[in-house]
Design an enzyme around this catalytic site. Structure first.
Site, PDB file in Angstrom:
ATOM      1  CG  HIS A   1      -2.078  -1.192   1.104  1.00 14.26           C
ATOM      2  ND1 HIS A   1      -2.183  -1.940   2.290  1.00 14.26           N
ATOM      3  CD2 HIS A   1      -2.679  -1.664   0.003  1.00 14.26           C
ATOM      4  CE1 HIS A   1      -3.264  -2.929   1.925  1.00 14.26           C
ATOM      5  NE2 HIS A   1      -3.371  -2.584   0.534  1.00 14.26           N
TER       6      HIS A   1
ATOM      7  CD  GLU B   1      -0.767   0.353   4.675  1.00 14.30           C
ATOM      8  OE1 GLU B   1      -0.023  -0.643   4.735  1.00 14.30           O
ATOM      9  OE2 GLU B   1      -2.088   0.144   4.315  1.00 14.30           O
TER      10      GLU B   1
ATOM     11  CG  HIS C   1       0.319  -3.964   5.211  1.00 14.56           C
ATOM     12  ND1 HIS C   1      -0.374  -3.528   4.117  1.00 14.56           N
ATOM     13  CD2 HIS C   1       0.876  -5.494   4.659  1.00 14.56           C
ATOM     14  CE1 HIS C   1      -0.246  -4.527   3.247  1.00 14.56           C
ATOM     15  NE2 HIS C   1       0.596  -5.275   3.215  1.00 14.56           N
TER      16      HIS C   1
ATOM     17  CD  GLU D   1       0.371   2.138  26.186  1.00 13.86           C
ATOM     18  OE1 GLU D   1       0.593   3.044  26.512  1.00 13.86           O
ATOM     19  OE2 GLU D   1      -0.246   1.101  26.879  1.00 13.86           O
TER      20      GLU D   1
END
EC number: 3.5.1.114
Lengths: 299, 299
Positions: B26, B29, B121, B157
């Site tokens: 993609h 990305e 990705h 995170e």
């Protein structure tokens, strides 16, 4: 009385009787697009205290969920473009659209123009709710800015919003911001002010943009060779000192801020600015005194 | 000895001698795109323990910084498409490109195909570093997954990454992930395993995708009428119970999860999936037992 003194010192300004709220000037900045769509559902019934024109600025780009179709609409609103001189059948869609918008909401700087235009944008940078104005003497805009800050004491850590995505918390913050703006305008027009807008002079913290900094790029291919440093990412409006990390090269090397003056970065890593050669902008912090204002025409 | 017992129980698997690392499947990305560009700069000198083919999958889309030019390349790799039967001068660019890639890295399921393909990705969802495999018997992939988790005890995170933006922390996490994968493969091929990959059986926590949920939409215009609820946003792989808030309508109404079974949401508010009618996917959590593995051919 003190009230009388304050009143006499207040700067008289024209009533804000016609407001435009625009979304989708960039067609992939979704919070403004969905907010305008929501506002368009609510038909005016003539009892509104202020006349609001709600506009989907670039509906074709919004349909395609792209920033723009042919050229950046937000760079078309120069006087030359809006004058109609640049318009022709072969003009980019956005150039023609800017003239339509100028006819609808302007003409720019004319007596028929709307009194206030609020153009809703989103950014991938962690700016929080951020008002951009082009003058530090725009008292109305600065008063609205203070009014928006009042109920939002904490920094609005609502995070960056990707283009082509709508995050509910950012939609709600934008909706609340527009509502607070309308509340202030109604109070201003009516001549009444609440306790949150006292008659004494106010100060606003402003950031005056000085210059842009591009990503490090390969000298031949112009492909970027570094990303914003993790220590700088998301720290919009936090002071950047000379020597602080600025970029982390994909090869692992850290590049540092080489300026002589500590400045405030903003629009850090905004997705749409890669093509414009802007990794971040740098600003000087200023404390601007805002005089009290009163509307010239009381209803 | 215990070592002997473990060895005898280990499943013999073919050596992983050819690996493909792909980025830009993609084209917006960016972490995978810049990682592949960085890897392509380093020429192989023939001394590498494993042969790595590095590929920019959709270079035309990467150039334009769009997901795809004509059609989603990642939906072109069906056997029918790769067989060449669907190829013609009028085929979409990505269809032709999928056949080129199949010739380069495959043919799919043939003896000449690479042993392992890692396709990089990014997502606007808060998934952290997330490996997707299409079988829970893919022992090599599951072992690699465990190996990646080992030094990353804390949940990663690293936040969602907007498309068209590269965030340094996400680039680094991806780079580290690829390096750890290569380390595991080298150890596996050599017949040696470190303490982080003991000979006893392992368990992996997997999320088995069950179904997708679309945004609420206007029945006539199909325009979305709600965003992912703030309580659900960014909580990928956190248990969603029946009755939990799922969407917050732009009109203010909360819509709740009406399923009967508590499930794990993922790909929450992925930007590219608006057009695919997917607001999030729901998965069941599974604990998969992974047998010890040993390479059939020791070097």
């Amino acid at each position: 009385s003190l009230q009388e003194v304050c009143k006499s010192r207040a700067v008289a300004m024209p009533t804000v009787s016609r407001v435009a709220v625009c979304g989708g000037t960039h067609g992939n900045e979704l919070a403004g697009i969905y907010l305008v769509r929501e506002m368009l559902k609510k038909r005016a019934d003539g009892t509104e205290p202020v006349s609001v024109v709600t506009v989907m600025s670039n509906s074709r780009a919004a349909q395609l969920c792209v920033r723009y179709v042919e050229t950046d609409l937000n760079r078309c609103f120069t006087r030359a473009a809006s004058s109609g001189a640049a318009g022709s059948d072969t003009s980019p869609y956005e150039m023609i659209r800017s003239q339509e918008l100028n006819a609808l909401l302007g003409p720019k700087a004319s007596a028929q123009a709307v009194d206030l235009l609020c153009d809703l944008h989103n950014t991938t940078a962690n700016t929080g709710l951020c008002l951009i104005t082009y003058s530090d003497h725009d008292w109305i805009c600065l008063h609205i800015c203070k009014h928006l800050q009042a109920p939002m004491h904490k920094p609005m850590e609502i995070g960056p919003q990707p283009h082509g995505v709508v995050r509910s918390a950012i939609f709600s913050a934008m909706q609340e911001g527009v509502q607070l703006m309308m509340d202030w305008i109604c109070q201003f027009n009516s001549g009444r002010f609440s306790a949150t807008n006292p008659c004494r002079n106010l100060f606003a913290v402003c950031f005056h943009g000085l210059r842009n900094i591009d990503y490090p790029r390969d000298s031949e291919t112009h492909v970027i060779t570094a990303a914003v440093h993790p220590d700088l990412q998301d720290r919009d409006f936090c002071l950047l000192h000379p020597g602080d990390p600025m970029f982390l090269c994909f090869s692992g090397e850290t590049l540092r801020y080489r300026g002589k003056e500590a400045l405030y970065p903003f629009f850090i890593n905004e997705g749409a600015y890669y093509e414009k050669g802007v990794a971040l902008s740098l600003a000087r912090k200023r404390r601007v005194q805002i005089p009290s204002v009163r509307s010239e025409t009381l209803r």
